[in-house]
Design a protein around this motif. Structure first.
Motif, PDB file in Angstrom:
ATOM      1  N   LEU A  44      62.331  31.507  24.340  1.00 59.70           N
ATOM      2  CA  LEU A  44      63.032  31.427  22.787  1.00 59.70           C
ATOM      3  C   LEU A  44      63.644  30.069  22.915  1.00 59.70           C
ATOM      4  N   ASP A  45      63.178  29.413  21.928  1.00 59.94           N
ATOM      5  CA  ASP A  45      63.487  27.931  21.398  1.00 59.94           C
ATOM      6  C   ASP A  45      64.148  27.839  20.112  1.00 59.94           C
ATOM      7  N   SER A  46      65.300  27.112  19.905  1.00 62.70           N
ATOM      8  CA  SER A  46      65.830  26.940  18.928  1.00 62.70           C
ATOM      9  C   SER A  46      66.832  25.686  18.784  1.00 62.70           C
ATOM     10  N   PRO A  47      67.516  25.216  17.877  1.00 58.07           N
ATOM     11  CA  PRO A  47      68.518  24.209  18.078  1.00 58.07           C
ATOM     12  C   PRO A  47      69.636  24.612  18.530  1.00 58.07           C
ATOM     13  N   GLY A  66      62.341  34.697  29.263  1.00 57.22           N
ATOM     14  CA  GLY A  66      62.357  36.110  30.208  1.00 57.22           C
ATOM     15  C   GLY A  66      63.721  36.917  29.473  1.00 57.22           C
ATOM     16  N   ALA A  67      64.374  37.401  30.653  1.00 59.90           N
ATOM     17  CA  ALA A  67      65.404  38.264  30.034  1.00 59.90           C
ATOM     18  C   ALA A  67      66.445  37.565  29.299  1.00 59.90           C
ATOM     19  N   GLN A  68      66.797  36.019  29.742  1.00 59.81           N
ATOM     20  CA  GLN A  68      67.724  35.349  29.109  1.00 59.81           C
ATOM     21  C   GLN A  68      67.556  35.044  27.737  1.00 59.81           C
ATOM     22  N   GLY A  69      66.079  34.928  27.406  1.00 61.82           N
ATOM     23  CA  GLY A  69      65.779  34.937  26.111  1.00 61.82           C
ATOM     24  C   GLY A  69      65.879  35.904  25.033  1.00 61.82           C
ATOM     25  N   GLN A  78      65.399  29.814   7.563  1.00 62.89           N
ATOM     26  CA  GLN A  78      64.888  29.418   8.926  1.00 62.89           C
ATOM     27  C   GLN A  78      63.531  29.697   8.826  1.00 62.89           C
ATOM     28  N   SER A  79      62.704  28.688   9.773  1.00 60.95           N
ATOM     29  CA  SER A  79      61.302  28.958   9.740  1.00 60.95           C
ATOM     30  C   SER A  79      61.139  29.311  11.288  1.00 60.95           C
ATOM     31  N   GLU A  80      60.349  30.502  11.568  1.00 62.44           N
ATOM     32  CA  GLU A  80      60.247  30.925  12.893  1.00 62.44           C
ATOM     33  C   GLU A  80      58.711  31.060  13.213  1.00 62.44           C
ATOM     34  N   HIS A  81      58.501  30.271  14.315  1.00 67.61           N
ATOM     35  CA  HIS A  81      57.225  30.291  14.690  1.00 67.61           C
ATOM     36  C   HIS A  81      56.763  31.116  16.107  1.00 67.61           C
ATOM     37  N   PHE A  82      56.032  32.248  15.661  1.00 64.74           N
ATOM     38  CA  PHE A  82      55.904  33.332  16.727  1.00 64.74           C
ATOM     39  C   PHE A  82      54.492  32.895  17.445  1.00 64.74           C
ATOM     40  N   GLN A  83      54.376  32.957  18.953  1.00 67.25           N
ATOM     41  CA  GLN A  83      53.237  33.221  19.663  1.00 67.25           C
ATOM     42  C   GLN A  83      52.959  34.552  20.153  1.00 67.25           C
ATOM     43  N   LEU A  84      51.824  35.159  19.668  1.00 61.52           N
ATOM     44  CA  LEU A  84      51.572  36.542  19.961  1.00 61.52           C
ATOM     45  C   LEU A  84      50.588  36.697  21.135  1.00 61.52           C
TER      46      LEU A  84
END
Length: 128
Positions: free
Chosen positions: A39-42, A54-57, A100-106
């Protein structure tokens, strides 16, 4: 992964935030987030200095439930192979609506989310 399957994975992610209490949200997210989820965000970068993994995200995602339980997905955009999806969302906050723009990798093999990078102006969220 075809577009319908990719869209279903992303919609399950947002639906998880409506599951109820934090335990229910965590369980619902556990069904859609890969164990190696990043998970990455400002705000994540501001607080941790790097993306959460992982679990933190997953735990940080659960904390966002209070905001994202009323998120409206306004559009979804797909890569040709369906392994990446961009969602444009809008959600209410005490400071006003946030876009918000959210970019998912699947992961097409498992139908889970391996990465999520969010782009937004964090100032309305930090002024609470």
């Amino acid at each position: 992964m075809n577009r319908d399957d990719a869209a279903a994975v992303v919609r399950r992610y947002y639906k998880a935030f409506q599951a109820g209490d934090a335990v229910a949200v965590h369980e619902a997210l556990g069904r859609v987030l890969a164990p190696e989820f990043v998970l990455d965000s400002p705000i994540v970068r501001d607080r941790l200095g790097a993306p959460a993994t992982g679990a933190q995200g997953a735990a940080i995602a659960v904390q966002a439930a209070v905001l994202l339980q009323h998120a409206e997905v306004t559009s979804l955009h797909f890569t040709i192979d369906g392994a990446a999806v961009v969602a444009l969302i809008r959600f209410p906050t005490p400071a006003g609506a946030v876009w918000q723009s959210e970019h998912f990798q699947l992961d097409p093999a498992t139908g889970t989310i391996t990465g999520l990078r969010s782009f937004y102006d964090p100032r309305p969220l930090l002024s609470r």
